[in-house]
Design a protein around this motif. Structure first.
Motif, mmCIF file in Angstrom:
data_model
loop_
_atom_site.group_PDB
_atom_site.id
_atom_site.type_symbol
_atom_site.label_atom_id
_atom_site.label_comp_id
_atom_site.label_asym_id
_atom_site.label_seq_id
_atom_site.Cartn_x
_atom_site.Cartn_y
_atom_site.Cartn_z
ATOM 1 N N TRP A 133 0.863 -0.995 0.065
ATOM 2 C CA TRP A 133 0.016 0.014 -0.179
ATOM 3 C C TRP A 133 0.926 1.236 -0.001
ATOM 4 O O TRP A 133 0.691 2.334 -0.518
ATOM 5 N N SER A 134 1.961 1.220 0.370
ATOM 6 C CA SER A 134 2.769 2.144 0.605
ATOM 7 C C SER A 134 3.486 2.720 -0.809
ATOM 8 O O SER A 134 3.493 4.102 -1.176
ATOM 9 N N VAL A 135 3.604 1.896 -1.810
ATOM 10 C CA VAL A 135 3.851 2.200 -3.216
ATOM 11 C C VAL A 135 2.619 2.738 -3.857
ATOM 12 O O VAL A 135 2.970 3.672 -4.413
ATOM 13 N N ALA A 193 1.859 3.323 6.372
ATOM 14 C CA ALA A 193 1.307 1.921 5.660
ATOM 15 C C ALA A 193 2.649 1.230 5.594
ATOM 16 O O ALA A 193 2.712 0.127 5.292
ATOM 17 N N ARG A 194 3.739 1.845 5.408
ATOM 18 C CA ARG A 194 5.237 1.309 5.086
ATOM 19 C C ARG A 194 5.478 0.508 6.396
ATOM 20 O O ARG A 194 6.203 -0.587 6.112
ATOM 21 N N PHE A 195 4.917 0.822 7.587
ATOM 22 C CA PHE A 195 5.300 0.377 8.666
ATOM 23 C C PHE A 195 4.242 -0.830 9.201
ATOM 24 O O PHE A 195 4.430 -1.692 10.089
ATOM 25 N N LEU A 196 3.067 -1.082 8.684
ATOM 26 C CA LEU A 196 2.150 -1.887 8.861
ATOM 27 C C LEU A 196 2.432 -3.183 8.117
ATOM 28 O O LEU A 196 3.012 -3.441 6.989
ATOM 29 N N ALA A 197 2.163 -4.427 8.974
ATOM 30 C CA ALA A 197 2.311 -5.792 8.184
ATOM 31 C C ALA A 197 1.323 -5.806 7.276
ATOM 32 O O ALA A 197 0.112 -5.607 7.355
ATOM 33 N N GLN A 198 1.741 -6.110 6.132
ATOM 34 C CA GLN A 198 0.657 -6.419 5.000
ATOM 35 C C GLN A 198 0.909 -7.781 4.301
ATOM 36 O O GLN A 198 1.757 -8.173 3.900
ATOM 37 N N LYS A 199 -0.374 -8.420 4.064
ATOM 38 C CA LYS A 199 -0.410 -9.690 3.819
ATOM 39 C C LYS A 199 0.154 -9.863 2.341
ATOM 40 O O LYS A 199 -0.163 -9.063 1.493
#
Length: 79
Positions: free
Chosen positions: A15-17, A61-67
């Motif tokens: 999501w960060s991208v 979002a860069r620091f959230l765990a993303q599935k």
């Protein structure tokens, strides 16, 4: 500095991208706004504010765990 091993997955799914790409589009719209001003009643600094909020969301979002992109193994960890 080196790339993470799953950089392709990060590019496709993070999501960060996506948010940073949206911020780039909003920044471009802000640059073209003076050309559209006579035709569109858009408040001043609207795109600047939206760009700032989007970049802030990307940072968060860069620091959230993303599935799908957070399944880093031990070799992806920082040394």
């Amino acid at each position: 500095m080196k790339l993470v091993t799953n950089w392709r997955a990060v590019l496709r799914h993070a999501w960060s991208v996506r948010l940073l790409l949206l911020a780039a589009v909003l920044s471009g719209l802000e640059a073209t706004l003076p050309l559209l001003a006579p035709y569109l009643p858009i408040p001043d600094r609207l795109f600047a504010a939206l760009t700032g909020l989007t970049v802030g969301a990307a940072l968060f979002a860069r620091f959230l765990a993303q599935k799908g992109v957070s399944d880093a193994g031990p070799k992806d960890q920082a040394d």
